[in-house]
Design an enzyme around this catalytic site. Structure first.
Site, PDB file in Angstrom:
ATOM      1  N   SER A   1       0.848  -1.184   0.000  1.00  0.00           N
ATOM      2  CA  SER A   1       0.000   0.000   0.000  1.00  0.00           C
ATOM      3  C   SER A   1       0.886   1.237   0.000  1.00  0.00           C
ATOM      4  O   SER A   1       2.057   1.171   0.414  1.00  0.00           O
ATOM      5  CB  SER A   1      -0.890  -0.006   1.249  1.00  0.00           C
ATOM      6  OG  SER A   1      -1.504   1.251   1.477  1.00  0.00           O
TER       7      SER A   1
ATOM      8  N   TYR B   1      -2.279  -0.872  10.395  1.00  0.00           N
ATOM      9  CA  TYR B   1      -2.302  -1.352   9.017  1.00  0.00           C
ATOM     10  C   TYR B   1      -1.108  -0.802   8.235  1.00  0.00           C
ATOM     11  O   TYR B   1      -0.365  -1.560   7.598  1.00  0.00           O
ATOM     12  CB  TYR B   1      -3.600  -0.947   8.329  1.00  0.00           C
ATOM     13  CG  TYR B   1      -3.630  -1.303   6.854  1.00  0.00           C
ATOM     14  CD1 TYR B   1      -3.923  -2.592   6.443  1.00  0.00           C
ATOM     15  CD2 TYR B   1      -3.337  -0.354   5.875  1.00  0.00           C
ATOM     16  CE1 TYR B   1      -3.930  -2.933   5.093  1.00  0.00           C
ATOM     17  CE2 TYR B   1      -3.344  -0.678   4.529  1.00  0.00           C
ATOM     18  CZ  TYR B   1      -3.629  -1.967   4.145  1.00  0.00           C
ATOM     19  OH  TYR B   1      -3.627  -2.287   2.811  1.00  0.00           O
TER      20      TYR B   1
END
Length: 243
Positions: free
Chosen positions: A142, A155
């Site tokens: 990401s 995360y």
């Protein structure tokens, strides 16, 4: 190009994982998929079979070693090998949360799931790949894995770890014929993004529209790529797909 290739995808019951499973089924691959929720997983299995694909679908938590061993063992017993692994499964955690307000238990759980599952699945498939001198492993990352964003919490930190793991393992795999790369899919219209940005006011990409880089990394055309980071939407926009 993918006929008779065995493609393994974790977290394949929704979002990008589902889009990848459908795409590779359409391309003629044999597809092994897993997810923690049996209902959505069964729906994907039925969809792949309706496309004529051979499918292994197992309920599994790939942050648990015994589930990983069962999933990979059944796949290898069915088809003999795993050619391509997509480490896609991950969790976001409790939603947007400042680190100062993040519960310790949930922080550790997100880190455990998001770092342990690509480690465990990769470790389990590698002996077969190395013995054959070929294989492609693609880890999902990401933008939050290279830039810290407020309220993305554990995360984002876990994706920093995945990027470091990818670089380390790629270096260790150099010269084996097995390669490991990572892909940042960008912001997509998925359940996870909805949890991360609950009041999103800008358009999001559809997962099925940005799969060219995944096809490339799964193909023999990418046999010289190792330890690299790709951005799916930028790759697509530049028309660099080779698969």
């Amino acid at each position: 190009m993918f006929a008779n290739k065995v493609i393994m995808i974790t977290g394949a019951s929704k979002g990008l994982g589902r889009a990848l499973a459908v795409k590779f089924a359409e391309e003629g691959a044999k597809v092994a998929i897993c997810a923690r929720k049996p209902g959505p997983l069964k729906e994907v299995e039925n969809e792949l079979k309706s496309l004529g694909a051979e499918v292994v679908a197992l309920e599994a938590d790939v942050s648990v070693a015994r589930d990983v061993d069962r999933f990979v063992s059944v796949t290898e017993e069915t088809w003999g090998s795993v050619d391509v692994l997509f480490n896609n499964a991950s969790v976001f955690g409790p939603g947007p949360r400042l680190l100062a307000d993040y519960p310790e238990k949930e922080f550790l759980e997100v880190l455990r799931i998001n770092t342990l599952n690509p480690f465990l699945v990769t470790k389990r498939v590698l002996p077969g790949m190395i013995s054959r001198g070929m294989g492609s492993i693609i880890n999902l990352t990401s933008e939050a894995g290279q830039t810290g964003f407020s309220e993305w919490g554990a995360y984002g930190i876990s994706k920093f770890a995945v990027e470091g793991m990818t670089q380390t393992w790629a270096d260790e795999l150099d010269g084996t014929g097995v390669r490991m790369n990572m892909v940042d899919p960008g912001e997509m219209d998925t359940e996870m993004h909805g949890k991360a940005v609950p009041e999103c006011e800008y358009p999001l990409a559809n997962p099925q529209d940005h799969l060219e880089v995944f096809l490339y990394l799964a193909s023999d055309d990418s046999s010289d790529e190792n330890g690299k980071r790709f951005e799916a939407q930028e790759y697509q926009d530049k028309g660099r797909g080779k698969a």
